[in-house]
Design a protein around this motif. Sequence first.
Motif, PDB file in Angstrom:
ATOM      1  N   GLU A   1     -10.931   3.643   0.586  1.00  9.37           N
ATOM      2  CA  GLU A   1      -9.846   2.475   0.056  1.00  9.37           C
ATOM      3  C   GLU A   1      -8.649   3.402  -0.591  1.00  9.37           C
ATOM      4  O   GLU A   1      -9.051   4.404  -1.363  1.00  9.37           O
ATOM      5  CB  GLU A   1     -10.523   1.782  -0.947  1.00  9.37           C
ATOM      6  CG  GLU A   1      -9.629   0.636  -1.622  1.00  9.37           C
ATOM      7  CD  GLU A   1     -10.020  -0.704  -0.621  1.00  9.37           C
ATOM      8  OE1 GLU A   1      -9.256  -1.536  -0.534  1.00  9.37           O
ATOM      9  OE2 GLU A   1     -11.167  -0.539   0.100  1.00  9.37           O
TER      10      GLU A   1
ATOM     11  N   GLN B   1      -7.531   0.345   4.472  1.00  3.52           N
ATOM     12  CA  GLN B   1      -7.939  -0.480   3.567  1.00  3.52           C
ATOM     13  C   GLN B   1      -7.208   0.159   2.311  1.00  3.52           C
ATOM     14  O   GLN B   1      -7.191   0.961   1.887  1.00  3.52           O
ATOM     15  CB  GLN B   1      -9.395  -0.592   3.344  1.00  3.52           C
ATOM     16  CG  GLN B   1     -10.272  -1.265   4.365  1.00  3.52           C
ATOM     17  CD  GLN B   1     -11.487  -1.615   3.854  1.00  3.52           C
ATOM     18  OE1 GLN B   1     -12.213  -2.779   4.174  1.00  3.52           O
ATOM     19  NE2 GLN B   1     -12.071  -0.720   2.880  1.00  3.52           N
TER      20      GLN B   1
ATOM     21  N   VAL C   1     -10.208   1.138   9.155  1.00  2.00           N
ATOM     22  CA  VAL C   1     -10.660   0.113   8.247  1.00  2.00           C
ATOM     23  C   VAL C   1     -12.196   0.311   8.130  1.00  2.00           C
ATOM     24  O   VAL C   1     -13.129   0.114   8.745  1.00  2.00           O
ATOM     25  CB  VAL C   1     -10.461  -1.477   8.986  1.00  2.00           C
ATOM     26  CG1 VAL C   1     -11.577  -2.303   8.134  1.00  2.00           C
ATOM     27  CG2 VAL C   1      -9.164  -1.660   9.228  1.00  2.00           C
TER      28      VAL C   1
ATOM     29  N   SER D   1     -11.851  -5.628  -3.568  1.00  2.20           N
ATOM     30  CA  SER D   1     -12.583  -4.390  -3.207  1.00  2.20           C
ATOM     31  C   SER D   1     -13.509  -4.133  -4.548  1.00  2.20           C
ATOM     32  O   SER D   1     -14.849  -3.490  -4.326  1.00  2.20           O
ATOM     33  CB  SER D   1     -11.560  -3.159  -2.936  1.00  2.20           C
ATOM     34  OG  SER D   1     -10.748  -3.418  -3.913  1.00  2.20           O
TER      35      SER D   1
END
Length: 490
Positions: A418, A439, A413, A184
């Motif tokens: 995040e 995520q 998602v 990420s």
Amino acid sequence: MATRVIPPRILKNLRYNTATKPLLSSAAHPPLSPALSPPCVPPPSSAVLRPAAAADLNFNDVAKLFSFVPTSKLLRSTAVLHATALEPMVDFGTWLMRSNLMHVDGLRHLILAAIRHSFYDTFCAGEDASTAGKSIRSLNEAGLRGMLVYGVEDALDNDACDRNLRGFLHTVDVCRSLPPSSVSFVIVKITAICPMSLLERISDLLRWQHKDPSFTLSWKQDSLPIFSESSPLYHTLKRPEPLTPQEESDLQLANQRFLELCQKCVQNNIPLLVDAEHTYVQPAIDYFTYSSAILHNKDDNPIVFGTIQTYLKDAKERLLLTTEAAEKMGIPMGFKLVRGAYMSSETKLAQSLGYDSPIHNTIQDTHKCFNDCSSFMLEKIANGPGGVVLATHNVESGKLAAAKAHELGIGKVNHKLEFAQLHGMSEALSFGLSNAGFQVSKYMPFGPVETVMPYLLRRAEENRGMLAASGFDRQLMRKELGRRLKAAVF
């Protein structure tokens, strides 16, 4: 030259001795570190969990939560988390790593071997970027992602900065070789690519300019707001001297290093997240971050992310000012929100100068600040560009954020949102959020044991309360180990 308030050698030797007893009442007990809140204690918030969202975060099915975790890793993690929750163990480990025993060849080998197979293997991704890449592949198979962290910091000269830059650039190359979307972020510490003494000087000058807007800085590039009206300025008590020609040359080299790293991340479409540090160098770090964000963050795609430590009293105000300025300039901004990791040293520094601590007075205030900032950023990304990383080990904060995202209609998602936890920490929360469709990344430092362990030991000292508060995770791990043992026997 600017007056140095506390020399680095003193700061490096500060002892962080944070109490780990639960908070009973703010009247009877001193404020606790933000990390000390047990994950199962709800922080105060006006947000209300929607039943559907609450049901998504299921911590009851331990078999599903830990289905990707081998029994050997569960056993080691449980043992290490128990050990690091004990303050004497942290004290002993810190003393051992700093003692003369580390200079005795035979003992050094034994000590490092013991650390490598326990604490290091639990909290680190490997000794080099390639090994860390394998750890990320394994993590990705379990539905999580990696934030790759080359575990170096506090460079003292340009040679060290150049070496560190090569490590960060190699990290990007490794990320490019991994499965798409398995990484990420690449993490960078500005303290590793700009000499610490120069960061202190830049921070001094930026603080004085905030006090006196007529104070000009010829080297300063366009940036976003770094300070709010409540930001601590006590680090700079005298008007600092301008940068010397040598310092200006060193600043240009630091700018070039960061530019090279940013450009490589842009070319490979890998976001770069800048970690936060002590307040005495944070203004310079924010300056590097925001000036680079202006150059590289385009359209709806922030490449350069900053970090806001919400245990600071000025955190929310600075976040509002920075995002407002970025909107006016058309710059999509990304932020990682964390509670913070330098409570004891920040408080000691402020008190030594006769000032109030920049840290919130109570753990409840810190929880509220984190949750308020999370809610604000979720609303921002729901209605416009930008991104947010919610780095929390607090289960209730995770639930509140998941509920808020559900309320705002943010797809689970979603590249704009995040969640993140440290590698080896809060596995239940990580897998719970991932199983709910969000995520989730793990913060994964890598590097040789000798290089990374000082960093991890500082994290252990500064976050010993967080480690002590990992009882929620340990309880669920023990439950799953018991279930597996019962299944094996019967």
